[in-house]
Design an enzyme around this catalytic site. Structure first.
Site, PDB file in Angstrom:
ATOM      1  N   LYS A 210       0.818  -1.224   0.000  1.00 12.45           N
ATOM      2  CA  LYS A 210       0.000   0.000   0.000  1.00 12.45           C
ATOM      3  C   LYS A 210       0.848   1.268   0.000  1.00 12.45           C
ATOM      4  O   LYS A 210       0.565   2.217  -0.734  1.00 12.45           O
ATOM      5  CB  LYS A 210      -0.927   0.030   1.222  1.00 12.45           C
ATOM      6  CG  LYS A 210      -2.018  -1.000   1.238  1.00 12.45           C
ATOM      7  CD  LYS A 210      -2.959  -0.796   2.413  1.00 12.45           C
ATOM      8  CE  LYS A 210      -2.267  -0.750   3.748  1.00 12.45           C
ATOM      9  NZ  LYS A 210      -1.525  -1.988   4.055  1.00 12.45           N
TER      10      LYS A 210
ATOM     11  N   LYS B 283      -1.910   9.042   7.161  1.00 17.24           N
ATOM     12  CA  LYS B 283      -1.789   7.676   7.678  1.00 17.24           C
ATOM     13  C   LYS B 283      -2.323   7.756   9.100  1.00 17.24           C
ATOM     14  O   LYS B 283      -1.570   7.955  10.062  1.00 17.24           O
ATOM     15  CB  LYS B 283      -0.319   7.233   7.651  1.00 17.24           C
ATOM     16  CG  LYS B 283      -0.069   5.825   8.181  1.00 17.24           C
ATOM     17  CD  LYS B 283      -0.317   4.761   7.141  1.00 17.24           C
ATOM     18  CE  LYS B 283       0.112   3.385   7.643  1.00 17.24           C
ATOM     19  NZ  LYS B 283      -0.215   2.312   6.684  1.00 17.24           N
TER      20      LYS B 283
ATOM     21  N   PRO C 198       5.927  -4.312 -11.186  1.00 15.55           N
ATOM     22  CA  PRO C 198       6.720  -5.528 -10.986  1.00 15.55           C
ATOM     23  C   PRO C 198       7.519  -5.437  -9.689  1.00 15.55           C
ATOM     24  O   PRO C 198       7.588  -4.373  -9.063  1.00 15.55           O
ATOM     25  CB  PRO C 198       7.655  -5.527 -12.202  1.00 15.55           C
ATOM     26  CG  PRO C 198       7.850  -4.076 -12.507  1.00 15.55           C
ATOM     27  CD  PRO C 198       6.521  -3.411 -12.207  1.00 15.55           C
TER      28      PRO C 198
END
Length: 241
Positions: free
Chosen positions: A17, A39, A214
């Site tokens: 995340k 956050k 990736p």
């Protein structure tokens, strides 16, 4: 431009995340947009002269333009790297949606940016207390959701269940990102028909795919941003104007 605000969740802990959040913020900055991030609660923080600091929140802070004070981004930092509700109880802190929503609303209202992300902790149903979860925070803030799919065996099931839960809670998934979380998992995914699995995810997840990231040997927001496309998110802004 309409301000774009999203809640970031993942299919599981360690889905990536924060990397994807930072990459999305970086991509927005490259487009000349102002950025902000929150956050609300973070466990696994370390002690500094300024107090507890969490590496994920610091990474988000580095992608905020203009700069935001750490306390605006991460109002509750907890030391043990365990479930937030358990870490908070050990620290004598009462977690609740109301306690987290207030500073996040202040972030959204007092420091409005073109592109703002509020990042959760773990997956969609992470508890805050005996009754509330981080999903309730997203619902309270009424934010559309960006889903980070940690690509590994079981990802299709985890992604579909998470999307179904988000929609059942009355929120929209604005987009999703496939993230190959580590070298071993990336190789296993490749060995187990990665492209076919990604096609299956695209079939079953109705929201736009924002990119496939990736495994990166030197993971950074800038590197991951090259694999992301903000157009589906920003196109909503043009349609809303």
């Amino acid at each position: 431009m309409t301000q774009q605000r999203f809640f970031i969740t993942g299919t599981d802990t360690d889905a990536g995340k924060t990397l994807i959040s930072c990459a999305l913020l970086h991509a927005a900055r490259q487009r000349g947009l102002t950025t902000a991030a929150g956050k609300p609660v973070a466990s696994g923080s370390h002690s500094t002269a300024e107090g507890l600091r969490n590496s994920d929140a610091l990474a988000l802070q580095a992608e905020c333009q203009p700069t935001l004070a750490y306390s605006r981004i991460n109002p509750i930092a907890l030391s043990p790297a365990i479930a937030p509700h358990i870490a908070a109880a050990e620290a004598g802190i009462a977690l609740s949606v109301a306690a987290l929503a207030a500073p996040m609303r202040q972030l959204l209202d007092d420091a409005p940016a073109d592109f703002t992300l509020i990042e959760g902790a773990g997956g969609w149903r992470v508890p805050l207390n005996e009754r509330e979860t981080l999903a309730d925070l997203a619902r309270t803030l009424q934010l559309e959701v960006v889903l980070v799919v940690g690509v590994k065996l079981g990802a299709i099931n985890h992604a579909r269940l998470t999307l179904e839960a988000i929609e059942r809670d009355g929120l929209k998934v604005a987009g999703w990102v496939a993230n190959l979380v580590d070298a071993k998992t990336a190789q296993a995914a490749q060995d187990n028909r990665l492209n076919e699995n990604l096609d299956t995810l695209r079939q079953w997840l109705p929201a736009p795919c924002l990119g496939v990231v990736p495994h990166l040997s030197c993971a950074s927001a800038a590197a991951a941003a090259t694999y992301l496309d903000l157009t589906p998110l920003l196109a909503r802004s043009a349609a809303d104007d």
